[in-house]
Design an enzyme around this catalytic site. Structure first.
Site, PDB file in Angstrom:
ATOM      1  N   ALA A  75      13.948  -3.586  12.774  1.00  0.00           N
ATOM      2  CA  ALA A  75      13.539  -4.585  11.793  1.00  0.00           C
ATOM      3  C   ALA A  75      13.088  -5.867  12.490  1.00  0.00           C
ATOM      4  O   ALA A  75      13.834  -6.439  13.279  1.00  0.00           O
ATOM      5  CB  ALA A  75      14.709  -4.887  10.851  1.00  0.00           C
TER       6      ALA A  75
ATOM      7  N   SER B 280       0.799  -1.233   0.000  1.00  0.00           N
ATOM      8  CA  SER B 280       0.000   0.000   0.000  1.00  0.00           C
ATOM      9  C   SER B 280       0.828   1.278   0.000  1.00  0.00           C
ATOM     10  O   SER B 280       0.306   2.350  -0.252  1.00  0.00           O
ATOM     11  CB  SER B 280      -0.925   0.012   1.221  1.00  0.00           C
ATOM     12  OG  SER B 280      -0.162   0.074   2.407  1.00  0.00           O
TER      13      SER B 280
ATOM     14  N   SER C  54       5.208   1.673   4.201  1.00  0.00           N
ATOM     15  CA  SER C  54       6.621   1.768   4.591  1.00  0.00           C
ATOM     16  C   SER C  54       7.234   3.078   4.115  1.00  0.00           C
ATOM     17  O   SER C  54       7.899   3.779   4.885  1.00  0.00           O
ATOM     18  CB  SER C  54       7.431   0.602   4.013  1.00  0.00           C
ATOM     19  OG  SER C  54       6.979  -0.616   4.528  1.00  0.00           O
TER      20      SER C  54
ATOM     21  N   HIS D 124      13.790  -3.007   1.006  1.00  0.00           N
ATOM     22  CA  HIS D 124      13.582  -2.008   2.059  1.00  0.00           C
ATOM     23  C   HIS D 124      14.875  -1.272   2.407  1.00  0.00           C
ATOM     24  O   HIS D 124      14.850  -0.071   2.663  1.00  0.00           O
ATOM     25  CB  HIS D 124      12.966  -2.659   3.306  1.00  0.00           C
ATOM     26  CG  HIS D 124      11.486  -2.845   3.192  1.00  0.00           C
ATOM     27  ND1 HIS D 124      10.602  -2.063   3.878  1.00  0.00           N
ATOM     28  CD2 HIS D 124      10.744  -3.702   2.450  1.00  0.00           C
ATOM     29  CE1 HIS D 124       9.368  -2.447   3.571  1.00  0.00           C
ATOM     30  NE2 HIS D 124       9.430  -3.434   2.710  1.00  0.00           N
TER      31      HIS D 124
ATOM     32  N   ARG E 229      15.708   2.865   2.097  1.00  0.00           N
ATOM     33  CA  ARG E 229      16.211   3.664   3.221  1.00  0.00           C
ATOM     34  C   ARG E 229      17.657   4.115   3.038  1.00  0.00           C
ATOM     35  O   ARG E 229      18.183   4.822   3.893  1.00  0.00           O
ATOM     36  CB  ARG E 229      16.155   2.834   4.513  1.00  0.00           C
ATOM     37  CG  ARG E 229      14.804   2.470   4.995  1.00  0.00           C
ATOM     38  CD  ARG E 229      14.858   1.879   6.390  1.00  0.00           C
ATOM     39  NE  ARG E 229      15.819   0.819   6.578  1.00  0.00           N
ATOM     40  CZ  ARG E 229      15.600  -0.468   6.369  1.00  0.00           C
ATOM     41  NH1 ARG E 229      14.430  -0.862   5.936  1.00  0.00           N
ATOM     42  NH2 ARG E 229      16.543  -1.358   6.588  1.00  0.00           N
TER      43      ARG E 229
END
Length: 178
Positions: free
Chosen positions: A33, A11, A14, A49, A53
């Site tokens: 995490a 969605s 994150s 991920h 980041r």
């Protein structure tokens, strides 16, 4: 401050949570995490991920269980991702899974300890309650625990945000008192 971010898989929750941390102005940033890496799909998600980041100055803290043991710098920002993994890890870590009430209390104790340490805690969780399916007893216990944790988090949160198709929808926003 506690912010809860929820939404379905893929969605954009994150990315939204990361942007909220970055835009907070808090320079000391932790990414807590919770995923246990045990297959190729997990490895790919972790890589994706971490790439998201890469330029955001997060320090990764692995905490697949025992959230209450995590220590961070006072006043820092923490992105905890994600509550559904943490709940499953806590429930199914041992041969005999714990009951949902024990798991809920352990997780909420960890959240309260983190809140005392940091200036901003953003918890990402998943919307997994809308499929209308019936599950086996252990899956139902897991869902009960995750639902309890999510409800308690939402109750204590300053903000609750649902992300739908990368669009954040504010479900709760506590007004600042002067």
């Amino acid at each position: 401050m506690l912010i809860v971010v929820t939404g379905g898989s893929g969605s954009g929750k994150s990315a939204y949570a990361e942007e909220r941390i970055v835009s907070s102005g808090i320079s000391r940033r932790y990414y807590a995490a919770t995923m246990i890496c045990n297959d190729e799909e997990s490895k790919q998600r972790i890589r994706r991920h971490r790439l998201m980041r890469a330029d955001k100055q997060f320090e990764t803290v692995e905490c697949p269980r025992d959230l209450q043991l995590v220590r961070v710098e006072s006043g820092s920002a923490i992105l905890l991702e994600c509550m559904s993994n943490l709940t499953a890890n806590e429930m199914f870590a041992e041969k005999d899974p714990k009951n949902s009430d024990e798991i809920t209390e352990k997780i909420m104790n960890g959240i309260e300890i983190l809140l005392k340490q940091c200036g901003l805690l953003i918890v990402v969780t998943n919307e997994v309650f809308s499929d209308g399916c019936t599950y086996d007893r252990m899956t139902e216990e897991y869902l009960k625990s995750l639902g309890s944790v999510n409800c308690r988090l939402a109750e204590m949160a300053d903000e609750v945000v649902e992300v739908v198709y990368s669009i954040p929808i504010i479900r709760k926003k506590r007004r600042k008192t002067q």
